[in-house]
Design an enzyme around this catalytic site. Structure first.
Site, PDB file in Angstrom:
ATOM      1  N   ASN A 190       0.776  -1.460   0.137  1.00  6.16           N
ATOM      2  CA  ASN A 190       0.025   0.021   0.014  1.00  6.16           C
ATOM      3  C   ASN A 190       0.758   1.258  -0.091  1.00  6.16           C
ATOM      4  OD1 ASN A 190      -1.914   2.040   0.459  1.00  6.16           O
ATOM      5  ND2 ASN A 190      -3.157   0.814   1.714  1.00  6.16           N
ATOM      6  N   ASP A 191       1.374   1.585   1.178  1.00  3.12           N
ATOM      7  CA  ASP A 191       2.263   2.834   1.356  1.00  3.12           C
ATOM      8  C   ASP A 191       3.347   2.916   0.181  1.00  3.12           C
ATOM      9  OD1 ASP A 191       0.652   3.614   3.224  1.00  3.12           O
ATOM     10  OD2 ASP A 191       1.652   2.634   4.815  1.00  3.12           O
ATOM     11  N   VAL A 192       3.892   1.693   0.071  1.00  5.04           N
ATOM     12  CA  VAL A 192       5.005   1.856  -0.921  1.00  5.04           C
ATOM     13  C   VAL A 192       4.872   2.064  -2.320  1.00  5.04           C
ATOM     14  CG1 VAL A 192       6.489   0.468   0.508  1.00  5.04           C
ATOM     15  CG2 VAL A 192       5.268  -0.716  -1.124  1.00  5.04           C
TER      16      VAL A 192
END
Lengths: 100, 459
Positions: free
Chosen positions: B383-385
């Site tokens: 997600n964040d990456v």
């Protein structure tokens, strides 16, 4: 130990630590962290020495010493098993080094 | 046994540790490295039994056997996905051992020299912080402790507690015979400091924290080595302290989060989102059949695995799907973010476990420029990456973190359990992009369905 000699050991060991892993590929970061975690498990040796020199008549000393050795042994044994398991997956197959 | 033999053994042990670490920094020799270090550890332990005037040997053997057995068993049985918290807890134990050594030396009243006392106190402080901090890190990663815990004026409390602990430490150093109350209070405060420093730190920053605490333990062991006059402990401890610090910097750099930020301004979901760039568009759903056909007729597919995939244990299924696609002539690669998983390199380990060959795995730098030429980027549990906000939104807590530019691929398919935000609690702009489709479901089931459909397309 001679104070200044120890200071030199500290300095040289610090440089060694820095140099030894300065070119490590990203794929090995986790196993290497785990491996260095195992290496400081040598604290077990220090814990053994202090427990060995603790006063056998003093329960407080014995308890602290026991905790020290117990934790040190756990650090060493656990660190070894976990690192070995991770690195076992790197055997055989492809030889790609993986860029850092 | 003669003392010179013990000293010579320790010397050899220290040399082997360094060579072992060196070997562990290359994939070809890594396995040998840990085995060498293992032999050295056994040798060091055995030799220590021959130290002159050693008492309490029975108790010592009991402690070694019980501690070693518990850790050996837990290390053997832990799942690969749970490795980071195991490293954290074993590291904490090392820190605790170093602190306990200092405690015992003080209890024996053996420490009189001020230099020795200073290093003993420093080692005790750092070791205690590493111990309680690692326990918190373990609890967080294991899911025992769900929420980041933040006090009002956290930074002020941290500093106050640190100063108070330092003052007590100083009092121990200057006092010839420190009272046991003083010593106990010092250890209680040092342990509290470690817990309080670690508890507000969000899960995404945990790898950096574990690595930092690992370096801490190394230092603590080195200092206690000086107290005990044991060069093997000094060398091993300081080498780990230095290499751990370097490793921490490498990780922090990969996340573009200076270490001071990690500790003093943790990412938290509440602070994130809301303000800053408004995300436009809607999330568009995709079926497993759609996903199968898009990938089957693509010429190049990049799979971006995240921790979600690992938790679902889907890496074997994903590799099965990749092989199936390759049989159909699709080129499949894996793109790994440096902090995918819970630690740098964790994802590589998990994929290696599933049997994915190294030459199909690409780092962020190697693959990022290629995304425009990739037909399908399949994001599984990451997600964040892959959040493009990191490139565009200056107010975002993850702004500046290098990300995999999957949004630049022709098509993006995101396999995700539900509609929630990522681990750090930040809304992901990728999901709302025009070229992005959401495939909802657990990674395991979703990929299994895709495999079924790909097989159906073959016949």
């Amino acid at each position: 130990m001679e104070g200044y000699a120890a200071l030199y050991i500290f300095m040289l060991a610090a440089f060694t630590g820095y140099e030894v892993i300065s070119r490590v590929p990203v794929i090995l970061h986790t196993p290497l962290m785990s491996g260095s975690n195992f290496v400081h498990g040598v604290v077990l040796v220090g814990a053994m020495v202090v427990l060995g020199h603790a006063d056998p008549e003093d329960p407080v000393q014995l308890v602290i010493g026991f905790i020290a050795v117990f934790l040190g042994a756990a650090n060493a044994a656990g660190g070894y098993v976990v690192t070995e398991r991770m690195l076992a997956m790197f055997k055989g197959g492809n030889k790609k080094e993986g860029g850092a | 046994m003669a003392n010179w033999f013990i000293q010579a053994s320790y010397f050899i042990v220290a040399v082997v540790f360094i060579l072992g670490l060196k070997a562990m920094s290359s994939p070809v020799t890594a396995r040998k490295g840990i085995v060498w270090a293992g032999y050295a550890m056994v040798a060091a332990t055995v030799v220590t039994f021959f130290t002159p005037d050693l008492h309490n040997v029975g108790l010592m053997v009991l402690a070694i056997v019980s501690g070693g057995a518990v850790a050996w068993w837990s290390g053997k049985t832990v799942k690969m996905t749970d490795m980071p918290q195991m490293v954290a807890i074993y590291n904490g134990m090392g820190g605790g051992a170093a602190a306990a050594i200092a405690a015992l030396e003080f209890a024996r009243g053996e420490i009189t020299d001020p230099v020795v006392a200073t290093l003993a106190v420093l080692g005790a402080l750092i070791g205690s912080v590493a111990f309680s901090g690692s326990c918190i890190a373990y609890a967080k990663l294991q899911g025992i402790m769900k929420n980041a815990f933040r006090l009002p004026n956290q930074n002020l409390v941290n500093i106050g507690l640190a100063v108070l602990t330092a003052v007590l430490g100083l009092a121990i150093i200057v006092s010839d015979t420190p009272s046991s109350t003083l010593i106990v209070l010092f250890f209680v405060l040092a342990l509290a400091l470690g817990a309080i420093l670690t508890s507000p730190i969000g899960g995404a920053d945990m790898p950096v924290v574990i690595s930092l605490l690992n370096a801490f333990t190394g230092l603590a062991v080195g200092f206690e080595g000086y107290v005990l006059g044991n060069p093997a402990l000094i060398v091993a401890g300081i080498v780990v302290g230095a290499s751990g610090t370097l490793l921490t910097q490498l990780m922090a750099k990969a996340m573009n989060r200076p270490i001071t930020n990690v500790i003093f301004t943790p990412i938290s979901g509440a602070a994130a989102g809301g303000e800053g760039e408004v995300i436009e568009g809607t999330m568009k759903e995709f079926s497993a059949l759609d996903a199968a056909s898009v990938m089957r007729y693509a010429s190049k597919v990049a799979i971006v695995p995240g921790y979600g995939m690992a938790v679902a244990g889907a890496q074997h299924k994903v590799w099965e799907m990749a092989q199936l696609l390759e049989e159909g002539g699709v080129e499949v690669v894996f793109a790994i973010h440096p902090v995918a998983g819970r630690m740098p390199g964790h994802m590589n380990v998990l994929l290696a476990e599933a049997g994915v060959p190294y030459d199909k795995i690409f780092d962020l730098e190697e693959i990022n420029a290629d995304f425009p030429q990739i037909d399908v980027a399949l994001v599984i549990g990451a997600n964040d990456v892959v959040n493009p906000v990191a490139r565009t939104d200056k107010t975002s807590p993850i702004y500046g973190m290098p990300i995999l530019n999957v949004d630049m691929a022709q098509n993006v398919i995101v396999v995700k359990r539900g509609k929630g935000a990522g681990y750090s609690g930040i809304e992901n702009a990728l999901f709302y992009k025009d070229n992005c489709r959401m495939l909802y479901g657990s990674a395991q089931e979703a990929i299994a369905q895709v495999i079924t459909h790909v097989k159906a397309l073959e016949s």
